[in-house]
Design a protein around this motif. Structure first.
Motif, PDB file in Angstrom:
ATOM      1  N   TYR A   1       0.842  -1.198   0.000  1.00 21.37           N
ATOM      2  CA  TYR A   1       0.000   0.000   0.000  1.00 21.37           C
ATOM      3  C   TYR A   1       0.870   1.237   0.000  1.00 21.37           C
ATOM      4  CZ  TYR A   1      -3.047   3.725   1.715  1.00 21.37           C
ATOM      5  OH  TYR A   1      -3.706   4.910   1.849  1.00 21.37           O
TER       6      TYR A   1
ATOM      7  N   ALA B   1      -1.765  -1.014  -3.886  1.00 19.37           N
ATOM      8  CA  ALA B   1      -3.042  -0.367  -3.612  1.00 19.37           C
ATOM      9  C   ALA B   1      -2.804   1.115  -3.370  1.00 19.37           C
ATOM     10  CB  ALA B   1      -3.709  -0.998  -2.393  1.00 19.37           C
TER      11      ALA B   1
ATOM     12  N   LEU C   1      -8.169   1.417  -3.864  1.00 20.69           N
ATOM     13  CA  LEU C   1      -8.841   0.642  -2.827  1.00 20.69           C
ATOM     14  C   LEU C   1     -10.300   0.375  -3.174  1.00 20.69           C
ATOM     15  CD1 LEU C   1      -7.354   2.601   0.175  1.00 20.69           C
ATOM     16  CD2 LEU C   1      -7.014   0.154  -0.189  1.00 20.69           C
TER      17      LEU C   1
END
Length: 647
Positions: free
Chosen positions: A523, A597, A620
């Motif tokens: 992420y 992400a 997301l």
């Protein structure tokens, strides 16, 4: 001899320190007035120093402990030395206390010395290499002088030679630490830093608070400058803050523009402003120069223009406003505020926004969006979604702020995915549709405060017509402006990022998700979601709810590396040795993750602009929408030609 010489040395140093303090105060007072709580700030300073500042310093455990020993030992030793050796209060208990204080300071100074044996490149050299020796001499000299006071040596031990050596040591140490604190030596940061904490530009940052919104210009005040042209145009407490810089280089190490070889080094920028206080050049700067620029070519004073004097314009335009420098600074200096203040003058007074900056600002004025797209195309992405409009449904739970991603075909996939999530959860929401305008984020970061304020007031006027519980947006830049910068103009709203909203929906059991079997994911923390708004957990909570194996990058969370898309950086496009998004993609590749992400349209655009092969970039909302059990079909982007750009 020492009984006569010591008080003379100590009080002479104190007198010179007082004169130097007055001099520094006069330098700071060259700046514009600022409203501060003088007495309240001084009373709050000890806690701000011991708690808030050390909360930042404590990220480096070695230096945190070193600083406690050195600074704490010095303050205590200095006070006791004045009492014992300056005023002649020779009590054994005070002698033992002074011995302990100097010993503590000595241990800390040894640690500082060891740090300077092979210092990292971010640390300034020059006079700072002298400081550990001065600390050691101060501590050792007063330790030796205090042994007889504590009764550990007979009075008068050592003879004239030892007395002479100790006198020289005391003179050296006292001059460095007292005299240098106010006249400009390495210890200057201690004096300026203490007052900077007391009269900080953003007192809201203390006590666990967060304050990241830019301060508004009063455009109605004809006497006030539009931005900062000269050092004297900064407020006096900003100048004080610059003087507090300890030249540790943590801002330099965190700056994505510096790492990319662009002509910006936040540490040197602050030091250039310090040079501008009293006048001079950067020839004696003992740290890393701006990439591609030599030392000794820049100079000025408080009354001369900064740009093309102290700094070049491309240094200011290289900043992505990611706020990494501010978050890393142990003195809590506000670099980004200073940069935007200087940009404001260039844009508002000179019209000197580089590259496509002027066109983007013209587009915002003409079409309410930076791309210059026809305003009527703002809802084309949702033509088949039958979304409720606020004008038809004036009271809802969620007002979905679409943002200017509505004109970008890649971001339209994210918007459609999030709509699918909201509908699946049964959320009562609506959009403004054609009533929505750009929040003004890009205009404000580029320094066009007038355009920003015009957009802000028009959006606030629109929002005042409707009733909603919260605003939710997929764009952290819109989130930040609506949440943190609109309140100054009367727009006070509860604003959420779509990751926070989805995390709440998942926790409430309103979404049924199938486990994602897509392998490992990492992420990327958007700067304007993380450092600006403190949201780190919600995105990771969403990924865990999807059953994904999340692998963190080395630079993640608070220390996430910027994608290079903020602050108008893609618009000003200052060249460097490499691209910031390429550096960030290298961080991503190191994790071995197949996907990254993201939670920001700018981050998506910058990371997808990296040449393949590279990990897949997914928002997301797209990941959650694809995992909805009651909506098994994968999302398909709306096939529609991009709106024409208005000539």
């Amino acid at each position: 001899m020492l009984n006569v010489l010591l008080p003379v040395l100590i009080f002479a140093a104190l007198g010179l320190a007082f004169i130097g303090a007055i001099r520094r105060l006069r330098l700071w007072r060259q700046g514009r007035p600022a409203k501060v709580d003088l007495l309240g700030g001084l009373l709050a300073m000890p806690r701000r120093y011991t708690v808030d500042l050390h909360h930042v310093v404590a990220r480096d455990k070695y230096m945190a402990n070193t600083h406690v020993a050195t600074a704490g030992g010095f303050v205590l030793a200095a006070l006791l030395a004045i009492l014992v050796h300056g005023l002649g209060v020779h009590q054994r208990l005070l002698g033992y206390a002074l011995l302990c204080a100097t010993l503590l300071m000595f241990i800390g100074a040894v640690c500082v010395f060891m740090r300077r044996v092979n210092p990292p490149s971010r640390l300034s050299k020059g006079p700072w290499m002298r400081l550990p020796k001065s600390l050691l001499v101060f501590a050792a000299s007063f330790f030796m002088l205090t042994l007889p006071v504590a009764g550990l040596l007979p009075q008068g031990t050592g003879g004239w030679l030892l007395a002479t050596l100790l006198s020289v040591g005391v003179a050296w140490g006292v001059a460095e630490l007292f005299f240098g604190m106010t006249w400009g030596g390495p210890m200057k940061h201690a004096f300026a830093g203490a007052l900077h904490l007391a009269w900080h530009r953003r007192p809201e940052r203390f006590g666990g608070g967060r304050c990241t919104g830019l301060k508004a210009l009063d455009l109605s005040d004809r006497s006030a400058p539009l931005g900062v042209e000269k050092p004297e145009d900064f407020t006096w407490n900003q100048l004080l803050g610059f003087d507090a810089c300890v030249q540790c280089g943590k801002c330099e190490a965190a700056c994505p523009a510096f790492a990319a070889g662009q002509p910006l080094n936040p540490k040197k920028l602050i030091q250039d402003m310090v040079v501008g206080l009293a006048g001079g050049t950067d020839a004696h700067f003992a740290g890393s120069p701006y990439p591609g620029k030599s030392l000794g070519e820049h100079g000025g004073n408080a009354h001369q223009p900064i740009v093309n004097g102290l700094v070049d314009a491309d240094t200011l335009w290289a900043c992505t406003t990611c706020r990494a420098c501010v978050e890393e600074c142990p003195m809590m200096i506000e670099h980004v505020d200073a940069i935007v203040d200087m940009r404001r003058f260039l844009t508002l007074e000179k019209g000197a926004t580089p590259n496509t900056g002027a066109q983007v600002l013209d587009n915002l004025i003409a079409t309410d969006n930076p791309g210059g797209f026809a305003p009527g195309g703002r809802m084309h992405w949702a033509a088949d979604l039958n979304l409720d409009l606020m004008r038809d449904k004036p009271s809802v739970d969620v007002l979905f702020w679409v943002g200017d991603g509505a004109f970008d075909m890649r971001n339209q996939r994210t918007l459609r995915a999030f709509v699918k999530v909201l509908q699946a959860a049964g959320v009562d929401f609506a959009v403004l549709g054609l009533e929505e305008r750009d929040t003004g984020d890009v205009a404000r970061r580029l320094g066009d405060e007038a355009t920003f304020q015009a957009l802000a007031r028009r959006n606030i006027q629109t929002l005042a017509q409707y009733t909603f519980t919260r605003i939710v947006t997929c764009d952290p830049h819109s989130l930040h402006v609506l949440k943190n910068e609109y309140p100054a103009f009367g727009g006070d709203y509860r604003v959420q990022h779509h990751s926070t909203c989805m995390a709440e929906l998942i926790e409430a059991g309103l979404l049924t998700l199938a486990p994602d079997s897509g392998g490992r994911v990492t992420y990327h923390d958007p700067c304007y979601l993380g450092r600006y708004n403190g949201e780190y957990e919600a995105p990771r909570s969403v990924l865990r709810a999807l059953g994904l194996e999340v692998i963190e990058m080395q630079r993640s969370g608070l220390r996430s590396r910027c994608c290079g898309g903020g602050g108008g950086a893609p618009i000003t496009d200052i060249p460097g040795k490499q691209r910031i998004p390429d550096m960030r993609m290298a961080d991503i590749r190191e994790t071995g993750a197949e996907r990254v992400a993201v939670g920001c349209p700018q981050c998506t655009a910058m990371l997808e602009g990296v040449v393949e092969p590279r990990p897949l970039v997914k928002d997301l909302a797209e990941l959650v929408a694809d995992a909805l059990i009651d909506a098994p079909n994968r999302l398909k982007p709306l096939k529609r030609a991009a709106p024409e750009v208005i000539a």
